[in-house]
Write an enzyme that holds these catalytic residues in place. Structure first.
Site, PDB file in Angstrom:
ATOM      1  N   HIS A 142     -24.331 -21.887  22.408  1.00 11.81           N
ATOM      2  CA  HIS A 142     -24.639 -22.448  21.073  1.00 11.81           C
ATOM      3  C   HIS A 142     -26.090 -22.280  20.634  1.00 11.81           C
ATOM      4  O   HIS A 142     -26.387 -22.454  19.445  1.00 11.81           O
ATOM      5  CB  HIS A 142     -24.317 -23.946  21.029  1.00 11.81           C
ATOM      6  CG  HIS A 142     -22.880 -24.291  21.266  1.00 11.81           C
ATOM      7  ND1 HIS A 142     -21.848 -23.743  20.532  1.00 11.81           N
ATOM      8  CD2 HIS A 142     -22.297 -25.124  22.171  1.00 11.81           C
ATOM      9  CE1 HIS A 142     -20.702 -24.234  20.970  1.00 11.81           C
ATOM     10  NE2 HIS A 142     -20.943 -25.070  21.964  1.00 11.81           N
TER      11      HIS A 142
HETATM   12  O1  VJV Z   1     -19.759 -33.193  18.217  1.00 11.11           O
HETATM   13  C1  VJV Z   1     -20.963 -33.080  18.381  1.00 11.11           C
HETATM   14  C2  VJV Z   1     -21.977 -33.600  17.362  1.00 11.11           C
HETATM   15  C3  VJV Z   1     -22.093 -34.989  17.151  1.00 11.11           C
HETATM   16  C4  VJV Z   1     -23.459 -35.602  16.952  1.00 11.11           C
HETATM   17  C5  VJV Z   1     -24.059 -36.047  18.309  1.00 11.11           C
HETATM   18  N1  VJV Z   1     -23.175 -37.012  18.966  1.00 11.11           N
HETATM   19  C6  VJV Z   1     -23.721 -37.414  20.265  1.00 11.11           C
HETATM   20  C7  VJV Z   1     -21.819 -36.424  19.195  1.00 11.11           C
HETATM   21  C8  VJV Z   1     -21.206 -35.981  17.875  1.00 11.11           C
HETATM   22  C9  VJV Z   1     -21.563 -34.167  16.099  1.00 11.11           C
HETATM   23  N2  VJV Z   1     -21.466 -32.464  19.463  1.00 11.11           N
HETATM   24  C10 VJV Z   1     -20.647 -32.018  20.545  1.00 11.11           C
HETATM   25  C11 VJV Z   1     -21.367 -30.910  21.278  1.00 11.11           C
HETATM   26  C12 VJV Z   1     -20.504 -30.201  22.268  1.00 11.11           C
HETATM   27  C13 VJV Z   1     -21.290 -29.121  22.993  1.00 11.11           C
HETATM   28  C14 VJV Z   1     -20.422 -28.276  23.879  1.00 11.11           C
HETATM   29  C15 VJV Z   1     -21.248 -27.290  24.669  1.00 11.11           C
HETATM   30  C16 VJV Z   1     -20.434 -26.169  25.303  1.00 11.11           C
HETATM   31  O2  VJV Z   1     -19.460 -26.688  26.189  1.00 11.11           O
HETATM   32  O3  VJV Z   1     -19.727 -25.413  24.354  1.00 11.11           O
HETATM   33  C17 VJV Z   1     -21.339 -25.171  26.057  1.00 11.11           C
HETATM   34  C18 VJV Z   1     -22.156 -25.718  27.141  1.00 11.11           C
HETATM   35  C19 VJV Z   1     -20.341 -33.147  21.437  1.00 11.11           C
HETATM   36  N3  VJV Z   1     -19.116 -33.443  21.905  1.00 11.11           N
HETATM   37  C20 VJV Z   1     -19.272 -34.537  22.704  1.00 11.11           C
HETATM   38  C21 VJV Z   1     -20.608 -34.882  22.672  1.00 11.11           C
HETATM   39  N4  VJV Z   1     -21.238 -34.002  21.883  1.00 11.11           N
HETATM   40  C22 VJV Z   1     -21.238 -36.005  23.366  1.00 11.11           C
HETATM   41  C23 VJV Z   1     -22.612 -35.992  23.530  1.00 11.11           C
HETATM   42  C24 VJV Z   1     -23.250 -37.053  24.178  1.00 11.11           C
HETATM   43  C25 VJV Z   1     -22.479 -38.124  24.676  1.00 11.11           C
HETATM   44  C26 VJV Z   1     -21.085 -38.110  24.508  1.00 11.11           C
HETATM   45  C27 VJV Z   1     -20.471 -37.054  23.857  1.00 11.11           C
HETATM   46  C28 VJV Z   1     -24.641 -37.094  24.357  1.00 11.11           C
HETATM   47  C29 VJV Z   1     -25.213 -38.165  25.003  1.00 11.11           C
HETATM   48  C30 VJV Z   1     -24.414 -39.181  25.484  1.00 11.11           C
HETATM   49  N5  VJV Z   1     -23.074 -39.159  25.326  1.00 11.11           N
HETATM   50  C31 VJV Z   1     -25.018 -40.347  26.202  1.00 11.11           C
HETATM   51 ZN    ZN Z   2     -17.701 -26.025  25.454  1.00  5.40          ZN
END
Ligand code: VJV
Ligand code: ZN
Ligand code: CA
Length: 378
Positions: A142
């Site tokens: 990403h």
């Molecule tokens: O969905 C999102 C973005 C948000 C804003 C930020 N919040 C934390 C979550 C919703 C809209 N981000 C995804 C990113 C997924 C990245 C995937 C990476 C890969 O596998 O493709 C390659 C290595 C997302 N989904 C879940 C989370 N973020 C998430 C982030 C956290 C969390 C729980 C869930 C960050 C910190 C903490 N908990 C404490």
């Molecule tokens: Zn992924």
């Protein structure tokens, strides 16, 4: 340990730095570099190192990272720390730092380590000294030129592909992470020298929100971006059949000199962030399928948030690239407890998941993508 099951014995290079498993994105953050330590322990205790050249890669230099990323973004990554981030964000822009991409101790070091490994892996293929190069630390698809995104800061894949393009006229990028490989697609969107092909969950809302079937590339790159948007619960049979049909057509039309395969393990069933229902066997079947073409192959990690299964999956796939057969009973490691209660390489999936990808949907999808690929012929 591993027993060799196949006649084809490619030379495999494996890149790993023990330190990589010790970085922490933060308490509760789903991305856990410790999965790399688990993977390494299984790989070594299965004896797979006897079938590969194992390297401890050097860090990527700033100059190497500048081949894709912007100067001031690199400056920011290099200088920001958990303690000075408030002040840093006031003078630089905030660069999309937040919950997904926190500033953590050693973040720049982590970036240099995983990117250095991908760059070395690519150069090893170019040199002809390996047929397959594996870097489970990499695959952070990403990251953008000017900013981090989705747990990714430096795009090691783009950097590796740039290395491959010095030698190979055409490079194929394949991405089986459950998320769309947006950073790699964007970097090569207007060129016909890189075909990007991502399989992912897509509904316009699931992160990162891109990867619709009609994103096909532009300019010279028109038709050279392939997107396979899928719905929740896809199962082994549907996925492997779709994957093989599309990849056969892609290989036949694009004829790449090298392949980069991103093996994000968040497409497995039971993943903490994922919604697909693949077994480790099916995920690995995609690796086995790409290996069979006999084209120089780079295999990299990516997502994967149920870390006991990530380690199992990447170990199994390390076995596959070596042409080794691994007994299902896991070897003993100091991390044995992670693999309870079955201590098996192939744990049972939950049987209760509904596949929301109908036959009709998958057939229509396949037809559209094969049609897109027909524009490349001739
Ligand atoms: O969905 C999102 C973005 C948000 C804003 C930020 N919040 C934390 C979550 C919703 C809209 N981000 C995804 C990113 C997924 C990245 C995937 C990476 C890969 O596998 O493709 C390659 C290595 C997302 N989904 C879940 C989370 N973020 C998430 C982030 C956290 C969390 C729980 C869930 C960050 C910190 C903490 N908990 C404490
Ligand atoms: Zn992924
Ligand atoms: Ca993907």
């Amino acid at each position: 340990g591993a027993t060799v099951a196949e006649h084809y014995r490619p030379r495999v290079s494996y890149y790993m730095r023990e330190q990589a498993g010790n970085f922490h994105y933060g308490k509760q953050h789903p991305m856990k570099p410790h999965r790399l330590t688990l993977t390494n322990h299984l790989v070594l205790n299965y004896g797979l190192h006897k079938h590969m050249d194992v390297y401890e890669p050097r860090r990527a230099t700033e100059d190497e990272i500048r081949e894709f990323h912007a100067e001031d973004y690199i400056d920011f990554l290099k200088r920001v720390t958990p303690d000075n981030q408030a002040a840093m964000q006031a003078c630089f822009s905030s660069f999309n730092i937040g919950d997904d991409c926190p500033i953590f101790d050693g973040m720049w070091d982590f970036c240099q380590i995983y990117s250095g490994a991908s760059i070395e892996a690519a150069r090893k293929l170019v040199s002809g000294a390996a047929d397959i190069a594996v870097n489970w630390m990499g695959g952070l698809h990403h990251a953008k030129k000017y900013e981090p995104s989705g747990f990714c800061y430096v795009n090691d894949i783009v950097l590796a592909i740039l290395q491959l393009l010095r030698y190979y006229p055409r490079v194929l990028y394949v991405d089986i992470d459950i998320h769309h490989g947006d950073g790699v697609q964007e970097a090569f969107y207007t060129t016909d020298r890189v075909m990007t092909c991502s399989f992912h969950k897509y509904n316009g809302d699931f992160f990162p929100g891109t990867g619709a079937i009609d994103e096909m590339g532009s300019g010279l790159g028109k038709f050279y971006a392939v997107n396979v948007p899928l719905q929740d619960g896809i199962d082994d049979r549907s996925y492997t059949q779709l994957f093989k049909t599309i990849m056969t057509a892609v290989m036949d039309t694009f004829k790449p000199g090298a392949i980069v395969l991103q093996c994000g393990a968040d497409s497995l069933g039971c993943d903490r962030l994922g919604v697909f229902n693949l077994s480790i066997a099916a995920h690995g079947e995609c690796v086995r399928f790409m290996r069979r073409f006999g084209v120089p192959l780079m295999v990299i990690g990516g997502g994967g948030y149920t870390i006991r299964n990530v380690a199992r999956c990447w170990t199994y796939e390390t076995g596959i690239v070596c042409g080794a057969e691994l007994p299902s009973a896991l070897p003993d490691t100091v991390y044995r407890d992670f693999f309870a209660p079955d201590y098996s390489l192939h744990p049972q999936l939950s049987g209760r998941v509904v596949n929301h990808n109908t036959r009709a949907y998958l057939n229509a999808l396949t037809a559209r993508i094969l049609e897109q690929l027909r524009y490349l012929k001739g």
